[in-house]
Scaffold this active site. Structure first.
Site: not given
Length: 292
Positions: A48, A205, A207, A212
């Site tokens: 990450y 969610l 992403g 959206t």
């Protein structure tokens, strides 16, 4: 020494920690804020932030050593990225060899400024995974006190079973949301119930797509979820998480937000108990059909 495996009901995700541009003070505040809100487990991976996120987190832990005893640290290994941060990697590939797993754990312990990882996951299924070798590696890491528990991420039912037959796995971290139903229907969550290994859920969610995306499915799901959320007096985020928490495999959603308000919404989900009827309203909107 035996350690009982436990994670907080929701897990704080550190995937984007390096992108957030937090100062050391802000990182510490984010960690402490999540713990105060009941998100005491933190999800990492060695890669990450281009192999930087663990170190950024570790700096905050070193500054306030008492934090370590108030949290559970999860990290993953097994993917090798081509990046200046790892000049020895010549091609992106998976590596679950004993040597690489041990090296990854040592790197993570050093970066996180800790003497043990509570949970280590193999990040992706590896076609060259030798289950006997990996199980022996896990056992040695446990004997050394460096890793307390083991799991996998993104494994199929068969891939999980192969390794679980050698050494008990405590979780499979997979993608699931009202816009991604695969794990509900492909046997992943059935297996989780059978072996009593509560799954972790990444991208609960979708992403952000739950809010959206403008395709027909997403709009239909948003509309139905909005109606259910309004009746329960919670946000769309809280309702989406409550929908996942209603699953009998008792999953741990991973919340990867820089905003502590998102953790507040996550905590609100714990107070919502959906009826089967409401759960299936959302499922039907996601599947585009009623149950047969």
């Amino acid at each position: 020494m035996s350690h009982r495996f436990t994670l907080s009901p929701m897990v704080a995700g550190a995937w984007r920690l390096a992108e957030w541009g937090f100062s050391l003070d802000q990182r510490q505040a984010w960690i402490e804020g999540n713990i105060e809100r009941g998100l005491s487990s933190f999800d990492h991976a060695d890669l990450y932030g281009d192999y930087k996120a663990e170190s950024l987190f570790g700096e905050a832990l070193a500054r306030s050593p008492g934090l370590r005893e108030r949290m559970q640290l999860v990290t993953k290994c097994g993917i090798k990225l081509v990046t200046p941060a790892r000049p020895a990697h010549g091609a992106k590939h998976y590596d679950t060899s004993a040597a690489h797993v041990r090296l990854s754990v040592e790197n993570s312990l050093r970066a996180l400024r800790t003497d043990r990882v509570d949970l280590l996951l193999i990040h992706r299924p590896d076609a060259l995974l030798d289950a006997d070798e990996l199980a022996a590696t896990f056992e040695q890491l446990r004997r050394d006190g460096k890793v307390l528990h083991f799991g996998v991420s993104n494994f199929s039912v068969q891939q999980f079973e192969l390794l679980h037959a050698r050494i008990p796995l405590v979780t499979n971290q997979v993608e699931c949301s009202p816009l991604h139903l695969d794990a509900i229907h492909d046997g992943t969550f059935d297996q989780a119930q059978r072996v009593r290994a509560r799954p972790m859920i990444w991208s609960p969610l979708a992403g952000g797509g739950l809010f959206t995306r403008q395709d027909e499915t997403a709009q239909r799901v948003r509309r139905v979820m909005g109606e259910v959320a309004a009746r329960h007096g919670v946000s769309l985020t809280a309702l989406a998480l409550a929908w996942l928490l209603r699953l009998p495999c008792r999953p741990h959603p991973v919340i990867g937000s820089r905003r502590l308000e998102a953790s507040d919404e996550a905590r609100a989900a714990l107070g919502v108990t959906l009826s089967a009827e409401d759960w299936y309203r959302v499922w039907s909107a996601a599947a585009g059909r009623e149950v047969t």
